[in-house]
Write a protein that holds these residues in place. Sequence first.
Motif, PDB file in Angstrom:
ATOM      1  N   GLY A  24     -12.884  62.285  35.924  1.00 53.80           N
ATOM      2  CA  GLY A  24     -11.514  62.669  36.255  1.00 53.80           C
ATOM      3  C   GLY A  24     -11.209  64.149  36.159  1.00 53.80           C
ATOM      4  O   GLY A  24     -12.092  64.990  36.006  1.00 53.80           O
ATOM      5  N   MET A  25      -9.919  64.421  36.244  1.00 54.05           N
ATOM      6  CA  MET A  25      -9.434  65.793  36.379  1.00 54.05           C
ATOM      7  C   MET A  25      -9.731  66.628  35.124  1.00 54.05           C
ATOM      8  O   MET A  25     -10.089  67.797  35.237  1.00 54.05           O
ATOM      9  N   LYS A  26      -9.601  66.034  33.946  1.00 56.15           N
ATOM     10  CA  LYS A  26      -9.829  66.805  32.717  1.00 56.15           C
ATOM     11  C   LYS A  26     -11.262  67.315  32.676  1.00 56.15           C
ATOM     12  O   LYS A  26     -11.530  68.443  32.301  1.00 56.15           O
ATOM     13  N   HIS A  27     -12.174  66.424  33.087  1.00 57.37           N
ATOM     14  CA  HIS A  27     -13.589  66.783  33.088  1.00 57.37           C
ATOM     15  C   HIS A  27     -13.826  67.925  34.073  1.00 57.37           C
ATOM     16  O   HIS A  27     -14.534  68.881  33.782  1.00 57.37           O
ATOM     17  N   PHE A  28     -13.182  67.812  35.232  1.00 60.39           N
ATOM     18  CA  PHE A  28     -13.337  68.845  36.258  1.00 60.39           C
ATOM     19  C   PHE A  28     -12.876  70.197  35.714  1.00 60.39           C
ATOM     20  O   PHE A  28     -13.546  71.219  35.859  1.00 60.39           O
ATOM     21  N   MET A  29     -11.726  70.168  35.043  1.00 61.51           N
ATOM     22  CA  MET A  29     -11.161  71.417  34.522  1.00 61.51           C
ATOM     23  C   MET A  29     -12.083  72.003  33.448  1.00 61.51           C
ATOM     24  O   MET A  29     -12.316  73.205  33.409  1.00 61.51           O
TER      25      MET A  29
ATOM     26  N   CYS B  44     -15.308  79.372  34.621  1.00 62.81           N
ATOM     27  CA  CYS B  44     -15.693  80.282  35.705  1.00 62.81           C
ATOM     28  C   CYS B  44     -14.612  81.320  35.979  1.00 62.81           C
ATOM     29  O   CYS B  44     -14.891  82.370  36.523  1.00 62.81           O
ATOM     30  N   LEU B  45     -13.375  80.966  35.640  1.00 66.20           N
ATOM     31  CA  LEU B  45     -12.280  81.887  35.952  1.00 66.20           C
ATOM     32  C   LEU B  45     -12.479  83.222  35.251  1.00 66.20           C
ATOM     33  O   LEU B  45     -11.950  84.236  35.657  1.00 66.20           O
ATOM     34  N   LYS B  46     -13.248  83.207  34.169  1.00 63.43           N
ATOM     35  CA  LYS B  46     -13.485  84.455  33.437  1.00 63.43           C
ATOM     36  C   LYS B  46     -14.694  85.198  34.009  1.00 63.43           C
ATOM     37  O   LYS B  46     -14.966  86.321  33.638  1.00 63.43           O
ATOM     38  N   TRP B  47     -15.462  84.522  34.860  1.00 60.87           N
ATOM     39  CA  TRP B  47     -16.618  85.187  35.444  1.00 60.87           C
ATOM     40  C   TRP B  47     -16.126  86.176  36.500  1.00 60.87           C
ATOM     41  O   TRP B  47     -15.033  85.996  37.050  1.00 60.87           O
ATOM     42  N   PRO B  48     -16.960  87.152  36.825  1.00 56.32           N
ATOM     43  CA  PRO B  48     -16.465  88.154  37.788  1.00 56.32           C
ATOM     44  C   PRO B  48     -16.561  87.653  39.230  1.00 56.32           C
ATOM     45  O   PRO B  48     -17.135  88.296  40.086  1.00 56.32           O
TER      46      PRO B  48
END
Length: 490
Positions: A239-244, A250-254
């Motif tokens: 589900g969605m929690k796992h996806f998040m 990755c949002l912190k990756w450049p």
Amino acid sequence: MKAAAIIGGGVIGGGWAARFLLNGWDVRVFDPDPEAERKINEVLANARRSLPGLSDAPLPEEGRLTFHADMAGAVAGADWIQESVPERLEIKHKVFAELQAACDPGAVIGSSTSGFKPSELQEGATRPGQIVVTHPFNPVYLLPLIELVTTPVNDATLVARASETLTELGMYPLHVKKEIDAHIADRFLEAVWREALWLVKDGIATTEEIDEAIRMGFGIRWAQMGLFETYRVAGGEAGMKHFMAQFGPCLKWPWTKLMDVPEFTDELVDLIADQSDAQSGAHSIRELERIRDNNLVAMMRALKGQDWGAGALLNKQDARLRAGGPLTGGVDQIGDLSQPILTLSRAVPLDWTDYNGHMNEAKYLEAFAASTDRFMELIGCDADYIATGGSYFTAETHIRHLAEVHAGARIAVRTQMLVGEGKKLHLFHSMYEGDQLLATGESFMLHVDLKTRRPSPPAPEIEAAMQRIRFAQSGMPYPEGAGLSIRRPG
Ligand SMILES: NC(=O)c1ccc[n+]([C@@H]2O[C@H](COP(=O)([O-])OP(=O)(O)OC[C@H]3O[C@@H](n4cnc5c(N)ncnc54)[C@H](O)[C@@H]3O)[C@@H](O)[C@H]2O)c1
């Protein structure tokens, strides 16, 4: 007849004009550009070939289009006023002041603005509560989304009326209650646009490679499930929690440069324009518009088959168009049974036409099959009856093609019952565009017991309905084209 005033008839105003007109509204245009009439007629020609065929139901008659030399003349008495003038706040304010002096205080004034918040548009207006943002997407005549952005000064009944009108026009009003610059959808597009500019500027990808990256993959996915539903599926059973949890870090990756904008130098503009010419310069803009419209219609009609997303919206609109109309109900609802009975009324969809530019022969059969289905429903062989175990199976069909018909043309089929007795049903369909006979379709059917799959007599109520039609149509001559077949040579 309801009337819409279109203030500013460029790309977007022209699209709105087509949307209203083809849904039966009168349209009054004000645009000081002497070229406006020609431009709107070009948009209309595109809309006429593509929009009506999105529907599988009878359509309202087109409204009347008029051009006005002054704004007051265009807005007086209009139920809806759509402002689509250039994206400059001072021009929009001037236009609102002028039109509010002449329009009905109860009319909805919708602005097509891509960027301004409704509170900015309402500033200094005579009646700010009358102005809302109704932000469309190009081509306005095909894409359903309208961002309906309001402020607390907008009266709830006016907002509800705006929403209802947009729904009647086959659109999807998304009510954005908390205003923000550029609303919702364009903020995504802006983010993607910024990233694309970087990728081209840094020499990572060409305009063509970026377009392929979109249209060969996530672009198709987005058209049917959007962002969050797509990611929910990507998360699998967990589900969605796992996806998040998986992708959040990755949002912190450049990965992204979203916070910066590349400098818009002449060099970058030339680089993109040259790559775009190399990619798409072989087609004129008009050709690209037609290709775009063909693809959009084909995709939306495919989604209709799945009753999903934009397709589900179109199905709801069809149900509204059909409700209480001439193609619903049984024999009792038909006023005059002594003439061929209307069994189909629709426009020719773009995806029914072929390389010759006219309706594909397979689609004549599809149209006549729809007429046969309607005739069956009329005599009582509807879904409920079929569920009880009886139906008609087609044994033989013969189609004659008599005249060409093109995308967007409104066609009607009228049906004469040649035989309707016992297990036999023999129908003769005539397809028209206006008074012109386009084709005839003859079909012979047998009533079948769905358990044994063998011919069987229909239920007495079907026999009775056929008898009524038989009696009423007994004075009609046998059609000239009936009972024919392709002759053997020689
Ligand atoms: N182009 C898009 O993709 C798009 C999409 C959604 C919304 N919009 C918004 O729609 C609005 C119009 O954009 P467009 O792309 O159609 O621009 P456009 O330049 O094609 O059309 C603007 C039209 O307004 C006319 N005009 C100028 N001053 C006028 C006045 N005082 N009264 C009446 N008409 C006047 C012009 O002659 C022109 O025909 C803008 O607010 C824009 O942000 C554009």
